[in-house]
Design an enzyme around this catalytic site. Structure first.
Site, mmCIF file in Angstrom:
data_model
loop_
_atom_site.group_PDB
_atom_site.id
_atom_site.type_symbol
_atom_site.label_atom_id
_atom_site.label_comp_id
_atom_site.label_asym_id
_atom_site.label_seq_id
_atom_site.Cartn_x
_atom_site.Cartn_y
_atom_site.Cartn_z
ATOM 1 C CE LYS A 39 10.675 45.013 86.467
ATOM 2 N NZ LYS A 39 9.828 43.381 86.645
ATOM 3 C CE1 TYR A 269 -22.299 43.685 99.541
ATOM 4 C CE2 TYR A 269 -19.768 43.986 99.822
ATOM 5 C CZ TYR A 269 -21.214 44.901 99.574
ATOM 6 O OH TYR A 269 -21.255 45.798 99.845
HETATM 7 C C1 LIG Z 1 14.353 41.854 83.192
HETATM 8 C C2 LIG Z 1 14.240 41.711 84.981
HETATM 9 N N1 LIG Z 1 15.355 41.459 86.298
HETATM 10 C C3 LIG Z 1 15.406 41.118 87.211
HETATM 11 C C4 LIG Z 1 13.946 41.388 87.892
HETATM 12 C C5 LIG Z 1 13.779 41.606 88.918
HETATM 13 O O1 LIG Z 1 13.528 39.636 89.722
HETATM 14 P P1 LIG Z 1 12.921 39.195 90.907
HETATM 15 O O2 LIG Z 1 11.888 40.158 91.488
HETATM 16 O O3 LIG Z 1 12.660 37.746 90.406
HETATM 17 O O4 LIG Z 1 14.275 39.571 91.675
HETATM 18 C C6 LIG Z 1 12.975 41.318 87.023
HETATM 19 C C7 LIG Z 1 11.552 42.030 87.769
HETATM 20 O O5 LIG Z 1 10.235 41.154 87.259
HETATM 21 C C8 LIG Z 1 13.306 41.291 85.421
HETATM 22 O O6 LIG Z 1 12.043 41.984 85.117
#
Ligand SMILES: Cc1ncc(COP(=O)(O)O)c(C=O)c1O
Length: 378
Positions: A39, A269
């Site tokens: 994602k 700054y």
């Molecule tokens: C529902 C879910 N599963 C898995 C993951 C993966 O987590 P990580 O990046 O800590 O491995 C996330 C990431 O935020 C998540 O929201």
């Protein structure tokens, strides 16, 4: 994305390192399946490149947050081919669930929703019945995160009324750990127990619980499939322990100017850095508009070779300033590069200096960098 010569900084993303990290996680969790969370554009690193590299390693399940991200993943998989037979086409799950009226779009791109509520279950089942096609989905039960997933009351209703799932083929029952990065936190064990009880209602359905840190809590947490994200991209899965993952990202910022200042002079700054004596200051073309967090003002550090150069003064929109007094002048001239993120100042160190987590550093990496992808994970 700029050309290399025009850009203020070069961001190198090592796809072979991502592939190696995938293999490490996969080998550690076998016989459970190792999925990949891609994602937010593969945590900022570029889903178009990262997804094919993972598919080449045999990854057959991907998780995104949004439908649009799923479409990008599907396209990346189609373009890469990777010799995947149509019957073993990778699954792409949408963690945030099926948006109402987007069911057709999801079906068109063969995206599988994670059902996070009874309302999601009802909508997806209605879609299956309306189209007379059985539809796959994962069911997310809330075991202690209080964010997404069926809360216990909704789970109880669903367990007693299997008809609500007519037309839905559940591939997995999943949940998400709140404190996996704190191995001794009692919530880990509690969530594991609540998850086991919840799965009882769906006895033949596979389970999926662990994120990156969850992988390192041990095999009881692996269930049938694990879902790591951050560790694939080099973030340490167990904070405070040696990082078993290979670094993926290097960010080299270009020195625009070098100047000598004296003890009465200040930098940047707000004049927040007062020179303690004669200092050599190098100005580098990276700023908060590139996702280099302003919280790193007077706290961050770069490296020239193996020499640490402290960030002095405030981070501004397009520029940061380093005290390069410790470096031979011949190595800190305009046009030379400073490791803003590199082997000696990896993502987790920058995150600690900024008072945040590696995830935020990665997903903030800006669009103005010249991006270079190394390897292909083959
Ligand atoms: C529902 C879910 N599963 C898995 C993951 C993966 O987590 P990580 O990046 O800590 O491995 C996330 C990431 O935020 C998540 O929201």
């Amino acid at each position: 994305m700029s050309d290399r010569e025009c850009a203020g900084a070069v961001l190198t993303i090592d796809l072979d390192a991502i592939a190696a990290n995938y293999r490490l996680l996969r080998d550690r969790t076998a016989p459970a399946e190792c999925a990949a969370v891609v994602k937010a554009n593969a945590y900022g690193l570029g889903a178009e490149k990262v997804v094919p590299a993972l598919a080449t390693q045999g990854c057959r399940t991907f998780f995104v947050a949004h439908v649009d991200e799923g479409i990008v993943v599907r396209r990346a998989l189609a373009e890469a081919g990777n010799g995947i037979a149509p019957e073993s086409e990778p699954a792409v799950y949408v963690l945030n669930g099926p948006p109402r009226n987007a069911e057709n779009v999801m079906a068109e791109h063969r995206l599988t929703p994670v059902l996070n509520s009874l309302a999601d279950v009802d909508a997806w089942s209605a879609f299956a019945r309306r189209t007379s096609v059985a539809r796959t989905a994962a069911l997310h039960v809330d075991t202690g995160m209080s964010r997404l997933g069926l809360p216990p009351a909704e789970l109880a209703i669903l367990s007693e009324d299997a008809a609500r799932l007519v037309g839905v083929r559940l591939t997995h029952v999943m949940s998400h750990l709140a404190c996996a990065d704190e191995p001794v936190h009692p919530l880990n064990r509690r969530q594991l127990d609540v998850f086991a009880a919840a799965r009882g209602a769906f006895a033949k359905t596979a389970g999926c619980l662990a994120n990156s840190s969850g992988v390192f809590l041990g095999p009881r947490y692996h269930a049938d499939m694990v879902r790591p994200g951050a560790a694939l991209y080099g973030v340490a899965p167990v904070p405070g322990e040696p990082n078993p993952m290979t670094q993926v990202v290097r960010l080299q910022g270009k020195i625009l100017q070098v100047r000598e200042i004296d003890s009465s002079e200040t930098v940047g700054y707000g004049a927040t850095h007062l020179a303690g004596g004669r200092e050599t200051i190098a100005t580098v073309a990276v700023g908060y508009a590139d996702g280099y967090l302003r919280a790193l003002s007077n706290r961050g550090s770069g490296y020239i070779g193996e020499i640490r150069v402290p960030l002095v003064g405030r981070v501004s929109m397009d520029l940061i300033t380093f005290d390069v007094s410790a470096v031979p002048r011949s190595q800190a001239r305009p046009g030379d590069m400073i490791d803003v993120i590199g082997p000696f100042n990896p993502i987790d160190m920058i995150a600690a200096e900024a008072g945040t987590i590696g995830y935020e550093i990665l997903t903030s990496l800006g669009a103005r960098y010249h991006r270079v992808y190394r390897g292909g994970g083959r």
